[in-house]
Design a protein around this motif. Structure first.
Motif, PDB file in Angstrom:
ATOM      1  N   SER A   1       0.842  -1.179   0.000  1.00 55.46           N
ATOM      2  CA  SER A   1       0.000   0.000   0.000  1.00 55.46           C
ATOM      3  C   SER A   1       0.883   1.236   0.000  1.00 55.46           C
ATOM      4  O   SER A   1       1.682   1.442   0.924  1.00 55.46           O
ATOM      5  N   SER A   2       0.757   2.072  -1.025  1.00 52.79           N
ATOM      6  CA  SER A   2       1.648   3.215  -1.184  1.00 52.79           C
ATOM      7  C   SER A   2       1.101   4.084  -2.311  1.00 52.79           C
ATOM      8  O   SER A   2       0.075   3.761  -2.919  1.00 52.79           O
ATOM      9  N   ASP A   6       0.029   2.350  -5.689  1.00 53.59           N
ATOM     10  CA  ASP A   6      -1.285   1.785  -5.995  1.00 53.59           C
ATOM     11  C   ASP A   6      -2.145   2.798  -6.742  1.00 53.59           C
ATOM     12  O   ASP A   6      -2.846   2.455  -7.707  1.00 53.59           O
ATOM     13  N   ALA A   7      -2.131   4.046  -6.276  1.00 57.46           N
ATOM     14  CA  ALA A   7      -2.930   5.085  -6.918  1.00 57.46           C
ATOM     15  C   ALA A   7      -2.435   5.352  -8.342  1.00 57.46           C
ATOM     16  O   ALA A   7      -3.233   5.502  -9.274  1.00 57.46           O
ATOM     17  N   ARG A  14      -9.338   6.888  -8.164  1.00 61.38           N
ATOM     18  CA  ARG A  14      -8.004   7.071  -7.586  1.00 61.38           C
ATOM     19  C   ARG A  14      -7.581   8.540  -7.574  1.00 61.38           C
ATOM     20  O   ARG A  14      -6.408   8.836  -7.403  1.00 61.38           O
ATOM     21  N   ASP A  34      -8.678  12.776  -6.281  1.00 59.62           N
ATOM     22  CA  ASP A  34      -9.419  13.525  -5.275  1.00 59.62           C
ATOM     23  C   ASP A  34     -10.433  14.469  -5.924  1.00 59.62           C
ATOM     24  O   ASP A  34     -10.999  15.345  -5.270  1.00 59.62           O
ATOM     25  N   ASP A  74       3.417  13.743   3.249  1.00 57.57           N
ATOM     26  CA  ASP A  74       2.082  13.374   2.795  1.00 57.57           C
ATOM     27  C   ASP A  74       1.834  13.794   1.341  1.00 57.57           C
ATOM     28  O   ASP A  74       0.706  13.877   0.878  1.00 57.57           O
ATOM     29  N   LEU A 132      -2.194  12.533   0.388  1.00 52.97           N
ATOM     30  CA  LEU A 132      -2.911  11.644   1.310  1.00 52.97           C
ATOM     31  C   LEU A 132      -4.264  12.270   1.630  1.00 52.97           C
ATOM     32  O   LEU A 132      -4.339  13.403   2.106  1.00 52.97           O
ATOM     33  N   GLY A 173      -6.130   9.141   4.686  1.00 53.43           N
ATOM     34  CA  GLY A 173      -5.270   7.969   4.851  1.00 53.43           C
ATOM     35  C   GLY A 173      -5.023   7.202   3.573  1.00 53.43           C
ATOM     36  O   GLY A 173      -4.334   6.180   3.591  1.00 53.43           O
ATOM     37  N   GLN A 174      -5.565   7.672   2.448  1.00 53.61           N
ATOM     38  CA  GLN A 174      -5.354   6.993   1.164  1.00 53.61           C
ATOM     39  C   GLN A 174      -4.690   7.949   0.177  1.00 53.61           C
ATOM     40  O   GLN A 174      -4.987   9.141   0.153  1.00 53.61           O
ATOM     41  N   TRP A 175      -3.791   7.385  -0.592  1.00 56.26           N
ATOM     42  CA  TRP A 175      -3.130   8.196  -1.617  1.00 56.26           C
ATOM     43  C   TRP A 175      -4.084   8.409  -2.786  1.00 56.26           C
ATOM     44  O   TRP A 175      -4.725   7.490  -3.277  1.00 56.26           O
ATOM     45  N   LYS A 176      -4.149   9.698  -3.216  1.00 57.03           N
ATOM     46  CA  LYS A 176      -5.007  10.063  -4.333  1.00 57.03           C
ATOM     47  C   LYS A 176      -4.216  10.939  -5.317  1.00 57.03           C
ATOM     48  O   LYS A 176      -3.366  11.733  -4.915  1.00 57.03           O
TER      49      LYS A 176
END
Length: 626
Positions: free
Chosen positions: A28-29, A32-33, A52, A54, A88, A117, A120-123
């Motif tokens: 997870s990094s 993935d996005a 993927r 924002d 981030d 981030l 908590g998720q990379w976008k």
């Protein structure tokens, strides 16, 4: 490569790209996005890609979908170059390869994806610059194209060998269509057969204020469709006068037509539906040289004004050039006038010192298929070549040689319609009169290998480097095989009389040029460009080299051919003409005249007509011309 084939290639590439992207980044990094966004964009899974980012999901989906339409892209492919991480925030540098379809270039550019981030998720941080670094809010892509006008086929003095002809360019201005684009292309496709999706894609990807040509029609086809096209008020008809109707020599120059839905898929190259293409002759052989390729620009537009903002990439396209031939228009007119009085004939004139083709005139025959590439019995015209072998075998042209009405040689029977009478006819007399029985009787004076060698020296059977179909001649296989000494006296007699030898008018004109100049030269039809483009159906080979004629043979043949010309009433008074009137095929009533005057060597083939009369008219017209 066609658009369909490109699409298949892209699918295979996508599978490879997906595996490589997936295999590289398993934890997870930001990877993935990046992976999901680019794979989704490439595979047109816009939900995956938008998820993927924002940005607003619907807005991102539409932006990705619109980019494909605005670029009329056959495919997108991506390669990740690097990913950097800073707290981030992150950044992925990548390379994009966009196949613009319709035989347009591959657009390659470098860009980057900013990542953040979010919960908590990379976008991927969404903005239009994600699609291209120079694309901003309120802007869109477009592809502007400009087709280069067709260049002419020219004579040796750069005068076009075409006459003006109207072409009707049918197109639209996208901004004037409103919401009727689908309706317009549906109607146009139904009337013309051009693919509806391709017409629509071309409209959608073009700058809205720019005239977009969709199809070209010649005058005949346009008249057939005019009533139907008038039913589409949004269409604009641009009537253009272009020099595409072939002038003489028409078969050599070739015809030009608008690209049809059927030929569009077959041709490939830089053509777009509706462009002109060569159907035959030099127009076909040099299609890509004459048309060049379309200028293509990728630009950005202001969405509100439709004005151009920036140019992202430009491909000027391959420069198209005229095709310069060796045709001399004055001599071509003389050739056309000379054959006009016949029903079936061909006249080929060449420069005796270079082999350049100066004129090709025909009546009832095709200038390429018959005058250049025809396979006709040589008849006693081949005695010019046979005389080379006989004189080298110590045959004296003053030797007495009877000319009976009939003769049998090696079991082969010969009959002559040109019986030479008198107290003591010579070999030269029989040559001038074309006495078949006298010539056939010389079979034992020469072997097949010598005849084959002389034929080769005069270009018979040679490989020529011409952009059009041509035939250099052929001898019996027994003469050119590994054991020519096995050829019978009957075979040799038939060869000397030209009964088992085939030639073209072009090959015999070059034979005349060899005697006139002292060297045989390979034929030349085009001087620029040096060779046809890759689409031409021509085999690449080294051109044969000139071959000198034995001076003693040349001297003897010059005298014999002068006597042959003087013996023809049709050439009486045409001083300085060297030639011989010869039989071709008695059953088909074919006759030859092979000779020269000044720098011009000719061969004339006629049916039911005196070939020397045609030659006389040609040389007379040359003297009378300015």
């Amino acid at each position: 490569m066609s658009r369909v084939r490109r699409g298949l290639a892209a699918t295979v590439t996508l599978a490879v790209a997906s595996m490589s992207l997936t295999a590289c980044f398993e934890e997870s990094s930001p990877h993935d996005a990046v992976r999901d966004f680019l794979v989704g964009w490439q595979s047109e899974d816009y939900d995956l890609a938008a998820g993927r980012t924002d940005g607003d999901l619907a807005a991102v989906r539409k932006a990705l979908s619109d980019a494909k339409i605005e670029l009329d892209a056959a495919s997108f492919r991506f390669k990740i170059k690097s990913i950097s991480l800073n707290g981030d925030q992150s950044q992925a540098d990548f390379r994009a390869e966009v196949d613009l379809g319709e035989n347009n270039p591959l657009w390659v550019y470098d860009s980057m994806l900013p990542l953040r981030l979010v919960g908590g998720q990379w976008k991927v941080h969404w903005s239009p610059s994600v699609l291209h670094p120079q694309l901003k809010e309120g802007q869109r892509f477009a592809v502007s194209t400009k087709a280069m006008p067709r260049q002419p086929v020219e004579d040796r003095n750069s005068t076009p060998l075409q006459l003006p002809q109207f072409l009707y360019v049918v197109g639209v201005i996208p901004s004037q269509l409103g919401d009727k684009a689908d309706e317009v292309v549906e109607q146009l496709s139904g009337y013309t057969g051009f693919a509806q999706d391709r017409l629509l894609s071309r409209i959608r990807s073009s700058p809205p204020k720019q005239f977009v040509p969709l199809a070209n029609f010649g005058a005949v086809r346009y008249r057939e469709l005019e009533a139907q096209l008038d039913k589409i008020p949004q269409l604009i008809i641009d009537k253009q006068k272009q020099p595409v109707a072939p002038d003489d020599p028409k078969d050599i120059v070739g015809k030009v037509s608008a690209l049809t839905p059927e030929t569009e898929q077959k041709l490939g190259g830089p053509q777009r539906a509706g462009d002109s293409f060569g159907q035959s002759g030099l127009q076909r052989a040099y299609q890509n040289n004459l048309t060049g390729s379309t200028q293509t620009r990728v630009i950005t537009l202001d969405v509100k004004t439709d004005n151009e903002v920036a140019q992202l990439k430009e491909w000027p396209g391959r420069t198209n050039v005229p095709v310069r031939t060796t045709i001399d228009s004055a001599k071509q007119r003389a050739a056309e006038a000379a054959v006009a009085q016949t029903d079936t004939s061909a006249l080929v004139a060449v420069d005796r010192s270079t082999g350049e083709i100066l004129a090709v005139g025909t009546k009832g025959l095709n200038q390429e298929k018959d005058a250049l590439a025809g396979r006709f019995p040589a008849g006693t015209a081949f005695s010019i070549v046979a005389a080379d072998a006989l004189i080298k075998a110590k045959m004296n042209i003053k030797q007495k040689l009877a000319c009976p009405a009939e003769r049998t040689v090696g079991g082969a029977r010969f009959v002559t319609a040109s019986q030479v009478t008198g107290a003591s006819p010579t070999f030269s007399d029989n040559f001038a009169k074309g006495c078949v029985t006298a010539l056939a009787s010389l079979a034992r004076r020469v072997d097949a290998a010598a005849l084959a060698k002389s034929a080769a020296a005069f270009g018979i059977g040679k490989d020529w480097q011409l952009p059009l179909k041509s035939f250099s001649g052929s001898l019996p296989k027994s003469f050119t095989g590994s054991q020519p000494l096995l050829a019978s006296d009957a075979d040799k007699a038939k060869a000397i009389a030209g009964q088992n030898v085939e030639v073209s008018p072009l090959s015999m004109a070059l034979v005349a040029g060899a005697i006139a100049s002292g060297s045989w030269h390979p034929p030349v039809l085009v001087t620029e460009p040096k060779s046809p483009d890759s689409s031409a159906e021509v085999v690449s080979m080294a051109a044969p080299q000139p071959v000198a004629v034995d001076p003693k043979v040349r001297s003897a043949l010059t005298a014999m051919m002068l006597a042959g010309a003087k013996s023809s009433r049709a050439l009486a008074g045409h001083t300085g003409v060297h030639g011989v009137t010869a039989a071709g095929d008695a059953e088909k009533h074919l006759g030859w005249f092979v000779g020269w005057q000044g720098e011009v060597a000719i061969a004339v083939l006629t049916k039911n007509y005196d070939p020397a009369a045609v030659a006389g008219e040609f040389f007379s017209a040359l003297r009378d011309s300015p």
